[in-house]
Write a protein that holds these residues in place. Structure first.
Motif, short mmCIF file in Angstrom:
data_model
loop_
_atom_site.label_atom_id
_atom_site.label_comp_id
_atom_site.label_asym_id
_atom_site.label_seq_id
_atom_site.Cartn_x
_atom_site.Cartn_y
_atom_site.Cartn_z
N GLN A 51 0.85 -1.19 0.00
CA GLN A 51 0.00 0.00 0.00
C GLN A 51 0.89 1.25 0.00
O GLN A 51 1.13 1.85 1.04
CB GLN A 51 -0.92 0.00 1.22
N GLU A 55 -4.11 4.78 -3.43
CA GLU A 55 -4.94 3.84 -2.67
C GLU A 55 -5.20 2.64 -3.55
O GLU A 55 -5.56 2.79 -4.73
CB GLU A 55 -6.26 4.49 -2.26
N ALA A 73 -6.78 -1.46 -4.11
CA ALA A 73 -7.65 -2.58 -3.72
C ALA A 73 -7.59 -3.59 -4.84
O ALA A 73 -7.66 -3.23 -6.02
CB ALA A 73 -9.09 -2.12 -3.48
N SER A 79 -16.40 2.55 -1.76
CA SER A 79 -15.00 2.21 -1.50
C SER A 79 -14.40 1.53 -2.73
O SER A 79 -15.13 1.13 -3.66
CB SER A 79 -14.89 1.27 -0.29
N LEU A 80 -13.08 1.40 -2.73
CA LEU A 80 -12.41 0.71 -3.82
C LEU A 80 -12.74 -0.77 -3.83
O LEU A 80 -12.80 -1.40 -4.89
CB LEU A 80 -10.89 0.92 -3.72
N ARG A 89 -6.55 4.45 -6.78
CA ARG A 89 -6.95 5.85 -6.61
C ARG A 89 -5.69 6.68 -6.48
O ARG A 89 -4.87 6.45 -5.59
CB ARG A 89 -7.82 6.02 -5.39
N HIS A 117 -3.08 9.93 -6.00
CA HIS A 117 -2.85 11.16 -5.24
C HIS A 117 -1.68 11.91 -5.88
O HIS A 117 -0.94 11.34 -6.69
CB HIS A 117 -2.55 10.86 -3.77
#
Length: 507
Positions: free
Chosen positions: A155, A160, A162, A346-347, A370, A372
């Protein structure tokens, strides 16, 4: 060998528990003959112990034997037990037996962590067993119930993640999928989805995953990494190369891989794939688009170099990488687009929705990302002239920026690293020269980019040598360092962990 040893230990433990039950009943009968009625509370613990240590079948045998012995002893053999006492004893053993069955049912769902695992080396969940006494077979993506997230997925802080997958039951061991996220230099992250189909798919996928991690560690471009991975597969499976050359050797192994590198500073993502489906992008405003990758055959079926494509991802965008075992005609891309257009909380929910949309593919893996971005509060860059006087200007820039970040104590080490990097770029490289400082995840990364493609070489200088000590000094001061190439030159980077400034207290 290990399986045989475990089987022998389980058999001895089962025999020991049965002997204990018999001895306990004999002692209770002997004591009751003298007018003293005793009940051993360990009879309640016997089924629970068996459930925790033995397979389900033997645990049931132990539980039934304990319950039967308690009923026979306190219900018929011993005459001095009251009706209430007899009911309490038998009920306690019965409840213990029921509790042991619950433990047996819950054991397959408990997390499995090998004894050799370390905090820096995440492990995969334990794969399902194909037979009672068959050894575990390593799988790149374990054959666990649908929708389980691979525990080995890192992670990184800049994204993010998943990941979910669905495995089929028909051709067990004939398909293997893997998902991965690899932290790279400069706060970047490498994203990987891959699949292997055919005999030995599990072992081949595990080796390809390890090869991708090794190649990513030397900062190869996505298209270059896939070219090397193609050679790796050819060495792992020579029958693939023989079939491509027209020989009689037959093979049914097929491998696909998509490798993407996301840079949170520029918000740019570079992708390259080998025959798999094109990834999807969901912008922050909800628009769904598909990244058009150059057409390329699967791994092992071409000697031509691969091509990459780039896409800009705004902060908060969703990148969906996936694999599936269905053909392009069977896959309804419109269903996937509609599923991604629906907002999910959510993912994980996004992954499940994407998996449902990928039907009728019996097997599929989905990696949702996701993004950033890093801003000027954590990144600083300066253009430097190809002049030796620029070294002092670089030190000044570094000192001021570290003071603004509250890392004054890290200035001496960082200044020395930057001085060596900038000096090497001025002496041995070509302009333009750019210095960049990244403060991310508790680490400081110093990068010096130039227009030359020549790579530096670390060597140990002799006593009277005038050169050759710069990179050696950097290697001693930095925790990691390396070189990455791009289409405009190269970047030499060094990373170390500073200690935040301590507040000054007065008496």
């Amino acid at each position: 060998m290990t399986t045989m040893t475990v089987t022998q230990l389980n058999g001895r433990l089962c025999a020991l528990l049965i002997v204990y039950i018999g001895a306990s009943c004999a002692v209770q009968l002997e004591e009751s003959a003298g007018g003293l009625v005793r009940w051993s509370g360990l009879s309640v613990l016997v089924p629970v112990t068996a459930a925790a240590l033995l397979p389900l079948r033997r645990s049931v045998i132990i539980g039934i034997a304990t319950l039967a012995a308690s009923i026979a002893t306190y219900g018929f053999a011993i005459r001095g037990v009251s009706a209430g006492g007899r009911t309490a004893v038998i009920a306690a053993v019965a409840l213990s037996f029921v509790f042991s069955l619950l433990i047996c049912r819950a054991r397959p769902y408990l997390p499995y962590v090998p004894a050799t695992a370390t905090p820096n080396q995440p492990t995969l969940p334990r794969p399902a067993r194909q037979a009672d006494n068959a050894p575990d077979t390593p799988r790149a993506v374990p054959a666990t119930p649908p929708g389980i997230v691979p525990a080995a997925l890192p992670q990184p802080a800049v994204v993010e993640l998943a990941g979910h997958y669905r495995t089929g039951c028909d051709h067990l061991g004939m398909h293997a999928h893997w998902l991965d996220a690899i932290p790279l230099s400069g706060a970047r992250v490498g994203l990987v989805v891959g699949t292997v189909a055919g005999p030995g798919a599990d072992a081949t996928a595990a080796e390809l995953r390890a090869a991708v991690r090794t190649l990513a560690d030397i900062d190869l471009q996505p298209e270059e990494l896939l070219t090397h991975l193609n050679d790796v597969l050819a060495r792992l499976r020579p029958d693939i190369r023989a079939l491509r050359q027209g020989n009689d050797t037959q093979t049914t192994v097929g491998a696909e891989c998509l490798y993407a590198v996301y840079d949170p500073i520029t918000c740019h993502c570079t992708l390259a794939g080998t025959g798999g489906p094109s990834p999807a992008v969901v912008t922050p405003d909800g628009a769904v688009t598909t990244v058009d990758l150059p057409e390329s055959p699967p791994l092992g079926q071409t000697d031509l170099p691969f091509e990459a494509t780039g896409v800009d991802l705004r902060e908060g965008s969703l990148l969906l990488l996936y694999t599936h075992s269905a053909t392009a005609d069977e896959l309804d891309s419109q269903k996937l687009t509609s599923a991604l257009a629906r907002p999910e909380p959510s993912l994980d929910a996004t992954c499940r929705s994407a998996l449902d949309a990928l039907l009728p593919a019996p097997e599929a893996a989905v990696l949702a990302v996701r993004t950033h971005a890093l801003d000027t509060h954590t990144v600083a860059a300066w253009d430097l002239p190809a002049d030796p006087a620029a070294v002092s200007h670089a030190r000044t820039h570094i000192t001021e920026k570290l003071a603004a970040w509250g890392l004054t104590d890290a200035a001496p080490t960082t200044e020395l690293i930057v001085s060596e990097l900038v000096t090497n770029a001025i002496r041995h490289a070509e302009p333009p020269i750019q210095l960049r400082l990244i403060h991310h995840a508790g680490s400081l990364v110093c990068e010096v980019a130039d227009g030359s493609s020549t790579s530096p070489h670390l060597r140990r200088a002799c006593t009277f040598d005038e050169n050759g000590r710069g990179l050696f000094i950097i290697a001693q001061l930095a925790e990691r360092w390396g070189t990455r190439h791009n289409h405009h030159g190269k970047t030499i980077w060094a990373e170390h962990t500073p200690t935040p400034d301590q507040p000054v207290t007065t008496a």
